[in-house]
Scaffold this motif. Structure first.
Motif, short mmCIF file in Angstrom:
data_model
loop_
_atom_site.label_atom_id
_atom_site.label_comp_id
_atom_site.label_asym_id
_atom_site.label_seq_id
_atom_site.Cartn_x
_atom_site.Cartn_y
_atom_site.Cartn_z
N VAL A 52 42.80 -69.29 -63.89
CA VAL A 52 42.96 -69.04 -65.41
C VAL A 52 42.87 -67.32 -65.59
CG1 VAL A 52 42.18 -71.33 -65.91
CG2 VAL A 52 40.42 -69.74 -65.65
N ASP A 53 43.25 -67.06 -66.94
CA ASP A 53 42.88 -65.82 -67.26
C ASP A 53 41.37 -65.32 -67.01
OD1 ASP A 53 45.56 -65.46 -68.05
OD2 ASP A 53 45.15 -65.99 -70.16
N GLU A 54 40.51 -65.84 -67.20
CA GLU A 54 39.05 -65.49 -67.30
C GLU A 54 38.68 -64.96 -65.66
OE1 GLU A 54 38.59 -68.21 -70.80
OE2 GLU A 54 39.93 -68.15 -68.59
N ASP A 55 39.42 -65.70 -64.79
CA ASP A 55 39.20 -65.35 -63.57
C ASP A 55 40.17 -64.10 -63.07
OD1 ASP A 55 37.55 -67.54 -62.33
OD2 ASP A 55 39.63 -68.76 -62.89
N VAL A 56 41.50 -64.19 -63.27
CA VAL A 56 42.39 -63.23 -63.07
C VAL A 56 42.19 -61.75 -63.61
CG1 VAL A 56 44.64 -62.14 -62.99
CG2 VAL A 56 44.17 -64.79 -62.40
N LYS A 57 41.53 -61.93 -64.97
CA LYS A 57 41.21 -60.57 -65.66
C LYS A 57 39.89 -60.15 -65.55
CE LYS A 57 44.96 -61.38 -69.25
NZ LYS A 57 45.16 -61.92 -70.58
#
Length: 190
Positions: free
Chosen positions: A182-187
């Motif tokens: 999810v975005d939290e992981d990638v960003k």
């Protein structure tokens, strides 16, 4: 790699009124440590922090050499409360405490030290200016900091996330065909 700052810089305490202090770390200043040096055999280095304001305060001492360690025929090091030769250690030990180190018995190997990088921690770090981020990360990972070399990252959300999420919400997807970061992981964390 972040450049290391030479020499120790003391903690500049800041009190937020909750009965303890924190060290200031911002774009222009962060406390640091002298490079860590392995102590000589029979001696120790202790770093102590406290709610009252000590922040990685360094002290040194020596263990009392013993010809016989209880339960061992090979000897070891002992430290006793009240042994005048080792006054620094004796002040920190509760009455009656005997610490016995049997260096001939090894149980596990330490791979390193570290902490957790949660969504909340990553969000707060990313809100800092780039120089403040550099100082903060240097204080954790560099030789002039506490030299973390491990980080634990939660899989999916945790109680320090701003929303609940998982990596695969499709029922019965045992082959994880719908697994996605999810975005939290990638960003923030990868």
């Amino acid at each position: 790699l972040l450049p290391c700052l030479p020499g120790a810089r003391p903690c500049i305490p800041k009190d937020f009124g909750h009965g303890s202090v924190v060290c200031v770390c911002n774009a222009t200043y962060c406390d640091t440590l002298d490079p860590l040096v392995v102590p000589a055999p029979g001696s120790y280095v202790k770093y102590e922090s406290s709610k009252a304001g000590k922040r990685l305060e360094r002290s040194e001492g020596r263990f009392q050499s013993s010809l016989h360690t209880p339960g061992s025929a090979t000897g070891g090091w002992q430290c006793h409360r009240g042994t005048p030769r080792f006054h620094r250690l004796s002040r920190a030990l509760p009455a009656g405490l005997l610490l016995t180190l049997n260096i001939s018995m090894l149980y596990q190997q330490v791979k390193g030290f570290g902490g957790s990088l949660s969504d909340a921690a990553a969000m707060n770090i990313l809100k800092l200016s780039q120089p403040a981020q550099d100082n903060l990360l240097r204080s954790y990972f560099s030789e002039s900091g506490i030299e973390y070399n491990l980080i634990r990252v939660p899989m999916a959300c945790s109680d320090f996330s701003v929303r609940p999420y998982s990596y695969d919400d499709v029922p019965d997807d045992y082959e994880l065909k719908h697994f996605r970061l999810v975005d939290e992981d990638v960003k923030m964390k990868v």
